[in-house]
Design a protein around this motif. Sequence first.
Motif, PDB file in Angstrom:
ATOM      1  N   VAL A  59       0.847  -1.187   0.000  1.00 51.25           N
ATOM      2  CA  VAL A  59       0.000   0.000   0.000  1.00 51.25           C
ATOM      3  C   VAL A  59       0.886   1.241   0.000  1.00 51.25           C
ATOM      4  O   VAL A  59       1.763   1.393   0.852  1.00 51.25           O
ATOM      5  CB  VAL A  59      -0.936   0.021   1.227  1.00 51.25           C
ATOM      6  N   ASN A 119      -3.574  -1.172   5.849  1.00 46.39           N
ATOM      7  CA  ASN A 119      -2.794   0.057   5.958  1.00 46.39           C
ATOM      8  C   ASN A 119      -3.027   0.580   7.374  1.00 46.39           C
ATOM      9  O   ASN A 119      -4.002   1.277   7.641  1.00 46.39           O
ATOM     10  CB  ASN A 119      -3.237   1.066   4.906  1.00 46.39           C
ATOM     11  N   SER A 146      -6.937   0.997   7.771  1.00 45.50           N
ATOM     12  CA  SER A 146      -7.770   0.813   6.583  1.00 45.50           C
ATOM     13  C   SER A 146      -7.465  -0.570   6.044  1.00 45.50           C
ATOM     14  O   SER A 146      -6.298  -0.909   5.823  1.00 45.50           O
ATOM     15  CB  SER A 146      -7.452   1.884   5.544  1.00 45.50           C
ATOM     16  N   ILE A 179     -13.577  -1.408   1.511  1.00 49.21           N
ATOM     17  CA  ILE A 179     -12.589  -0.839   2.414  1.00 49.21           C
ATOM     18  C   ILE A 179     -13.216  -0.692   3.796  1.00 49.21           C
ATOM     19  O   ILE A 179     -14.245  -0.025   3.951  1.00 49.21           O
ATOM     20  CB  ILE A 179     -12.079   0.518   1.916  1.00 49.21           C
ATOM     21  N   THR A 243      -9.665   7.663   1.491  1.00 52.89           N
ATOM     22  CA  THR A 243     -10.543   7.376   2.622  1.00 52.89           C
ATOM     23  C   THR A 243     -10.441   8.473   3.665  1.00 52.89           C
ATOM     24  O   THR A 243      -9.341   8.891   4.050  1.00 52.89           O
ATOM     25  CB  THR A 243     -10.163   6.038   3.279  1.00 52.89           C
ATOM     26  N   ASN A 263      -5.804   5.089  -0.948  1.00 56.73           N
ATOM     27  CA  ASN A 263      -5.970   3.637  -1.073  1.00 56.73           C
ATOM     28  C   ASN A 263      -5.479   3.213  -2.454  1.00 56.73           C
ATOM     29  O   ASN A 263      -6.240   2.780  -3.302  1.00 56.73           O
ATOM     30  CB  ASN A 263      -7.435   3.247  -0.876  1.00 56.73           C
TER      31      ASN A 263
END
Length: 276
Positions: A59, A119, A146, A179, A243, A263
């Motif tokens: 990520v 993440n 996340s 997510i 996000t 993301n």
Amino acid sequence: MKSVKIFAALALGLAATSAYAADMPFGGPAAPVAPVFVATSSGPWAGFYAGVNLGGAYVHDSDISVNWIGSGMVDPFPAAIDDRKNNGFLGGAQVGYNFQMGGFVAGVEADLQYADIRNRFSGAHSFDRTLPGGTLSQNYDFALQSELEWFGTARVRLGYAVAPQLLVYGTGGLAFGEIKTSGTAVDTFVTTSGGRTVTEVDTYSVRKSKTETGYTLGAGLEYAFNRNLSLKGEYLYLNLPETDTVLVSDDATADTYVAKHKNDLSIFRAGVNYKF
């Protein structure tokens, strides 16, 4: 005499034909033996296929920011990250169809993946303010996460068979996935005024889930062992919307914390396909 000559000519022709037939295998000419991998008129890569894959992801987290929103003001500060996990693994299945014209191959492919890609980051931030007749010290400890639990793509593939058994291709299209965001924070205020010190502790939390839609781009290699079985290696860049993780105060105040992060991730995977 003329009839005898005609009869002799027919006899010689029949004898020659019989000798030729005797030299041939029983049942007529033998069919040629096909090699292991033969390009048909539609191409060896053309047709439906399905398969499975396995891989990992990283990520990208270059854009992490945190804002404190309270008392009628917004206070942005850099997220001091003390601990981070921003990778994971994935596995799934794909189906597709290819067209081929000469060495050029064009097709469509869709896949659905189970994923455990997180993440996660945690840290702290402190700052002081001067108040009329006193000071305010604030310390903020946070842990945010996340998580991408599943995702899928629907893509086009455009490639070229650099050898009958080796396909090089680029791919791109739609990406979608769920997510899940969660987080906790503890905010400690220490106010000193008029010789008195007052300590206040606020807690914040959030947990939510949302399906997002974005895009993906990538490239790969695929090698065919025979008419049906092939092995591929693939890289995909997958981008889903940013996000906003909003942590709301548990004591029903208007104060909130908002953490923003991207993301977008890099995916590396290997797969096996079976062409029908």
